[in-house]
Motif scaffolding. Structure first.
Motif, PDB file in Angstrom:
ATOM      1  N   THR A  23       1.084  -1.065  -0.092  1.00  0.00           N
ATOM      2  CA  THR A  23      -0.204   0.301  -0.020  1.00  0.00           C
ATOM      3  C   THR A  23       1.190   1.099  -0.173  1.00  0.00           C
ATOM      4  N   GLY A  24       0.409   2.058  -0.101  1.00  0.00           N
ATOM      5  CA  GLY A  24       0.992   3.517  -0.321  1.00  0.00           C
ATOM      6  C   GLY A  24       0.638   4.410  -1.055  1.00  0.00           C
ATOM      7  N   SER A  25       0.406   3.324  -2.492  1.00  0.00           N
ATOM      8  CA  SER A  25       0.452   4.421  -3.323  1.00  0.00           C
ATOM      9  C   SER A  25      -0.822   5.534  -3.755  1.00  0.00           C
ATOM     10  N   ALA A  26      -0.868   6.373  -4.712  1.00  0.00           N
ATOM     11  CA  ALA A  26      -1.192   7.787  -4.141  1.00  0.00           C
ATOM     12  C   ALA A  26      -2.110   7.506  -5.749  1.00  0.00           C
ATOM     13  N   GLY A  27      -2.040   7.078  -6.592  1.00  0.00           N
ATOM     14  CA  GLY A  27      -2.590   6.952  -7.993  1.00  0.00           C
ATOM     15  C   GLY A  27      -3.273   6.169  -8.667  1.00  0.00           C
ATOM     16  N   GLN A  28      -4.344   5.289  -8.727  1.00  0.00           N
ATOM     17  CA  GLN A  28      -4.590   3.806  -9.509  1.00  0.00           C
ATOM     18  C   GLN A  28      -3.556   3.157 -10.126  1.00  0.00           C
ATOM     19  N   ILE A  29      -3.421   1.789  -9.758  1.00  0.00           N
ATOM     20  CA  ILE A  29      -2.299   1.311 -10.452  1.00  0.00           C
ATOM     21  C   ILE A  29      -2.075   0.490 -11.736  1.00  0.00           C
ATOM     22  N   SER A  30      -1.310   1.500 -12.621  1.00  0.00           N
ATOM     23  CA  SER A  30      -1.783   0.583 -13.569  1.00  0.00           C
ATOM     24  C   SER A  30      -0.853  -0.047 -14.705  1.00  0.00           C
ATOM     25  N   SER A  31       0.162  -0.295 -13.477  1.00  0.00           N
ATOM     26  CA  SER A  31       1.335  -1.455 -14.361  1.00  0.00           C
ATOM     27  C   SER A  31       1.961  -2.174 -13.482  1.00  0.00           C
ATOM     28  N   VAL A  32       2.785  -3.725 -12.680  1.00  0.00           N
ATOM     29  CA  VAL A  32       3.173  -3.908 -11.844  1.00  0.00           C
ATOM     30  C   VAL A  32       3.817  -5.178 -12.981  1.00  0.00           C
ATOM     31  N   GLU A  33       5.385  -6.002 -12.594  1.00  0.00           N
ATOM     32  CA  GLU A  33       6.431  -6.603 -13.212  1.00  0.00           C
ATOM     33  C   GLU A  33       6.661  -6.727 -12.721  1.00  0.00           C
ATOM     34  N   PHE A  34       7.467  -8.792 -12.655  1.00  0.00           N
ATOM     35  CA  PHE A  34       7.959  -8.817 -12.057  1.00  0.00           C
ATOM     36  C   PHE A  34       9.253  -8.549 -12.807  1.00  0.00           C
ATOM     37  N   ARG A  35      10.717  -8.400 -11.844  1.00  0.00           N
ATOM     38  CA  ARG A  35      12.224  -8.414 -12.389  1.00  0.00           C
ATOM     39  C   ARG A  35      12.949  -9.084 -12.983  1.00  0.00           C
ATOM     40  N   SER A  36      12.983  -8.768 -14.642  1.00  0.00           N
ATOM     41  CA  SER A  36      13.407  -9.475 -15.625  1.00  0.00           C
ATOM     42  C   SER A  36      14.447 -10.297 -15.175  1.00  0.00           C
ATOM     43  N   HIS A  37      16.046 -11.621 -15.439  1.00  0.00           N
ATOM     44  CA  HIS A  37      17.274 -11.396 -16.010  1.00  0.00           C
ATOM     45  C   HIS A  37      17.586 -12.352 -16.581  1.00  0.00           C
ATOM     46  N   ILE A  38      18.608 -12.145 -16.918  1.00  0.00           N
ATOM     47  CA  ILE A  38      19.195 -13.095 -18.142  1.00  0.00           C
ATOM     48  C   ILE A  38      20.320 -13.962 -17.285  1.00  0.00           C
ATOM     49  N   SER A  39      20.810 -15.378 -16.889  1.00  0.00           N
ATOM     50  CA  SER A  39      22.029 -15.854 -16.455  1.00  0.00           C
ATOM     51  C   SER A  39      23.531 -15.611 -16.911  1.00  0.00           C
ATOM     52  N   ASN A  40      23.038 -15.308 -18.851  1.00  0.00           N
ATOM     53  CA  ASN A  40      24.501 -15.328 -19.135  1.00  0.00           C
ATOM     54  C   ASN A  40      24.943 -14.194 -19.205  1.00  0.00           C
ATOM     55  N   ILE A  41      24.182 -13.002 -19.121  1.00  0.00           N
ATOM     56  CA  ILE A  41      25.182 -10.958 -18.743  1.00  0.00           C
ATOM     57  C   ILE A  41      25.925 -11.387 -18.635  1.00  0.00           C
ATOM     58  N   VAL A  42      27.025 -10.325 -19.213  1.00  0.00           N
ATOM     59  CA  VAL A  42      27.585  -9.461 -18.036  1.00  0.00           C
ATOM     60  C   VAL A  42      28.071  -9.564 -17.492  1.00  0.00           C
ATOM     61  N   TRP A  43      28.643  -9.079 -16.043  1.00  0.00           N
ATOM     62  CA  TRP A  43      28.315  -9.173 -15.278  1.00  0.00           C
ATOM     63  C   TRP A  43      29.368  -7.735 -15.159  1.00  0.00           C
ATOM     64  N   ASP A  44      30.883  -8.108 -15.700  1.00  0.00           N
ATOM     65  CA  ASP A  44      32.079  -7.797 -15.169  1.00  0.00           C
ATOM     66  C   ASP A  44      32.250  -6.147 -15.977  1.00  0.00           C
ATOM     67  N   GLU A  45      30.963  -5.949 -16.830  1.00  0.00           N
ATOM     68  CA  GLU A  45      30.661  -4.900 -17.781  1.00  0.00           C
ATOM     69  C   GLU A  45      29.685  -3.748 -16.945  1.00  0.00           C
ATOM     70  N   ILE A  46      29.320  -4.121 -16.117  1.00  0.00           N
ATOM     71  CA  ILE A  46      28.129  -2.991 -15.530  1.00  0.00           C
ATOM     72  C   ILE A  46      29.386  -2.571 -14.111  1.00  0.00           C
ATOM     73  N   ARG A  47      30.135  -3.718 -13.560  1.00  0.00           N
ATOM     74  CA  ARG A  47      30.587  -3.655 -11.993  1.00  0.00           C
ATOM     75  C   ARG A  47      31.612  -2.767 -12.905  1.00  0.00           C
ATOM     76  N   ARG A  48      31.839  -1.178 -11.735  1.00  0.00           N
ATOM     77  CA  ARG A  48      32.897  -0.727 -11.839  1.00  0.00           C
ATOM     78  C   ARG A  48      34.121  -0.401 -10.686  1.00  0.00           C
ATOM     79  N   GLU A  49      33.719  -0.750  -9.450  1.00  0.00           N
ATOM     80  CA  GLU A  49      34.259  -0.552  -8.380  1.00  0.00           C
ATOM     81  C   GLU A  49      33.719  -1.403  -8.137  1.00  0.00           C
ATOM     82  N   PRO A  50      34.993  -1.926  -6.778  1.00  0.00           N
ATOM     83  CA  PRO A  50      34.395  -2.984  -5.766  1.00  0.00           C
ATOM     84  C   PRO A  50      33.593  -2.523  -4.702  1.00  0.00           C
ATOM     85  N   LEU A  51      32.524  -3.616  -4.260  1.00  0.00           N
ATOM     86  CA  LEU A  51      31.079  -3.851  -3.109  1.00  0.00           C
ATOM     87  C   LEU A  51      32.066  -4.286  -2.245  1.00  0.00           C
ATOM     88  N   MET A  52      30.914  -3.025  -1.447  1.00  0.00           N
ATOM     89  CA  MET A  52      31.435  -3.800   0.793  1.00  0.00           C
ATOM     90  C   MET A  52      30.301  -3.904   0.998  1.00  0.00           C
TER      91      MET A  52
END
Length: 614
Positions: free
Chosen positions: A284-313
């Motif tokens: 709850t908490g939305s201030a307007g009528q719900i127009s869309s709901v979609e689960f997050r998509s992902h792909i197992s063979n994506i090259v994550w190294d291209e996205i990472r720029r710095e180490p994570l803590m």
């Protein structure tokens, strides 16, 4: 265009449409058997047995005594019923066609048109595209034969072809239709007789179908959700889920088909358990009528190294230090801070350095990743909402056996107080010794994180494991407070929101939702962007404006001799609000439906079917 095989080859439940016709026909054959004839055969000697013994074993089995035939009849009567079991699918899910994920561009051509004379507010289809379903403002649910339509079994008339381009010559084959009935609420104080005159139809604003089309969910204007059968006793309402107080505008079925997310005009989102028919979570908490709901998509063979720029803590990038100050960080907490989130002061470890304090006894906070593997996340920038949400923690119920135990958080290897180089990234953080689960092969959806948009233009990222939203985005200054459609990118790293001023805003989940990373602009007069869907190559996005459908190139660069505009016009749709865009799992077909979904806007009231080539 390639020709398709017979409908029987593509039908996962061959011969069972229209209420299970194969079962009924076989039962009638069994019932019509003459019992007197069986008795006569028992009295007369079987003279053909000796002859059949010399031929083959198969014919010998066919001439067994009648007692064996009776057993075979009973088994044959039960066999068709066992085929309708939903425990395991009859065939593997369709796979993406080779080359679809690496195609530089796509050629999308319309072939099928299905005029319906009503606003098409809802659309869904089976994964194999055997059947597609539409719901309209007239209160009817329609079922179409998709492959029969694409094969051109029924052509359009001259009058029907007039408003479309030359390639549209085939008519959508309507198999059946039934009412989206509004069930009467039974009262213990007043007895109302059930008659056909009291039948009330509800406009269809949302649909979701089971993968084998055994049952279907439809949203009602009153806030109910009808669960009705499709293959057997078509259109029969099994039960009605009631919790919303206004029209159900969105239904998102989970991948395991055991739960469904419903969004409504009452500004609430509910998570339903389809086994019990109860609401398990409320968002709850939305201030307007719900127009869309979609689960997050992902792909197992994506090259994550291209996205990472710095180490994570522990899931937080080193670039987010400005949130806590300029002091050195250990486990993502400043060493100069006396307290963190109201917990006890930090303690000194064996090396003489301050370490993060353990969680208090009454706390059940978890610092695990909300978007899959921790090593795959890049969070950065000052004032990053995503970083703050993960660092501050979100209420997540712990395992029953360790309800009050502290959560161990291993330190990241450091060198002189600074994080290790990016060449040796830390291992994913684990909770109670359990690492993140591996991603399934191929494109799929994350069943925990989903995106929700409302008509006031607000975007919210939710996690089904916690109550508050992960991040909230409000329209920027000068942007109309309106959003009818929002979707994820094919890899789940970006999300797109269509706006009324003819633009599409792109947000990065790694940088938060405070501001869009860029804005995709369309020509003046294009109208509102009412529907979007990504393409498997991760480079193109299909956007539906009031005037046309456009295939937008997200990696377009202005260069000499290249295209001057970053998009291509998809022929077929012209003038009107588009309610849905759907690309099948094989990336072979595109379906567009025209409708305003109960909101404002004129539309052409037609369904168009396209073939995708490259």
């Amino acid at each position: 265009m390639d020709t398709f095989g017979s409908d029987d080859e593509r039908d996962p439940g061959h011969g069972m449409e229209n209420g299970g016709g194969s079962d009924n026909d076989e039962d009638e054959i069994m019932e019509d058997a003459d019992p007197d004839q069986d008795e006569e055969e028992e009295e007369e000697p079987d003279k053909e047995d000796d002859e059949d013994d010399n031929e083959n074993d198969d014919e010998e089995q066919n001439d067994e005594p009648d007692e064996g035939e009776g057993d075979q009849e009973e088994d044959s009567q039960q066999a068709p019923r066992s085929r309708s079991a939903t425990q395991a699918p009859s065939r593997a899910p369709p796979l993406l066609r080779p080359g679809a994920d690496t195609a530089p561009t796509y050629d999308i051509v319309p072939y099928v048109a299905a005029p319906q004379s009503t606003s098409i507010n809802a659309f869904c289809s089976t994964p194999c595209m055997r059947w597609i379903f539409t719901g309209g403002s007239d209160g009817y649910i329609r079922r179409f034969d998709w492959f029969g339509s694409m094969n051109g079994r029924v052509p359009l008339t001259v009058a029907q072809k007039h408003p479309f381009v030359d390639s549209v010559t085939r008519l959508g084959i309507l198999l059946s239709y039934w009412e989206n009935e509004e069930p009467a609420v039974k009262s213990s104080f007043l007895h109302v007789p059930e008659t056909t005159d009291d039948l009330k139809l509800s406009p269809v604003y949302s649909l979701a179908v089971q993968n084998q089309s055994l049952w279907l969910l439809s949203g009602l204007e009153s806030g109910g959700i009808n669960l009705q059968s499709v293959r057997h006793d078509e259109g029969k309402i099994i039960t009605t889920l009631r919790k919303h107080t206004s029209a159900v505008s969105v239904l998102a079925l989970a991948h395991d088909e055991r739960s469904v997310l419903s969004g409504s005009w009452d500004k609430n989102i509910y998570d339903w358990d389809l086994n019990t028919g109860k609401v398990t979570r409320e968002f709850t908490g939305s201030a307007g009528q719900i127009s869309s709901v979609e689960f997050r998509s992902h792909i197992s063979n994506i090259v994550w190294d291209e996205i990472r720029r710095e180490p994570l803590m522990n899931g937080v990038s080193a670039g987010s230090r400005s949130i806590f100050g300029s002091g050195d960080l250990t486990n993502g907490v400043s060493s100069t801070a006396a307290t963190t989130n109201g917990t006890a002061p930090a303690v000194v470890d064996a090396n003489g350095e301050l370490d993060a304090p353990g969680s208090p006894a009454e706390s059940t906070r978890s610092f695990g990743s909300l978007f899959g593997e921790d090593e795959d996340i890049v969070l950065g920038g000052d004032g990053d909402e995503m970083s703050q949400a993960i660092v501050n923690g979100l209420d997540v119920p712990p395992p029953p056996s360790q309800e009050n135990a502290d959560i161990p958080m291993p330190d990241v290897p450091t060198t002189n107080g600074h994080p290790a180089p990016a060449s040796s990234p830390p291992a994913p953080a684990t909770i109670h010794g359990i690492g993140p689960p591996p991603l399934p092969p191929g494109p799929t959806t994350d069943q925990n994180t989903f995106l929700a948009s409302s008509m006031d233009g607000t975007l919210r990222l939710w996690d089904r494991r916690c109550a508050p939203p992960i991040a909230v985005s409000h329209p920027a200054k000068g942007v109309p407070p309106w959003c009818m459609s929002a979707c994820w990118s094919i890899d789940g790293n970006f999300l797109y929101a269509g706006r009324r001023n003819g633009t599409v805003e792109e947000y990065s989940v790694h940088k938060g939702l405070a501001e869009p990373t860029r804005t995709l602009k369309f020509p003046l007069g294009s109208g509102s962007v009412t529907a979007m869907t990504p393409m498997p190559n991760g480079r193109h996005l299909i956007c539906a404006s009031f005037d046309n459908l456009r295939l937008y190139d997200l990696k377009h660069q202005d260069r000499r001799g290249g295209p001057t505009v970053p998009f291509l016009i998809i022929p077929g749709h012209h003038g009107g609000v588009v309610s849905h865009l759907y690309v099948d799992r094989t990336c072979q077909y595109l379906v567009s439906t025209a409708g305003n979904r109960g909101w404002e806007g004129a539309n052409t009231e037609v369904l168009l079917g396209y073939e995708i080539m490259w």
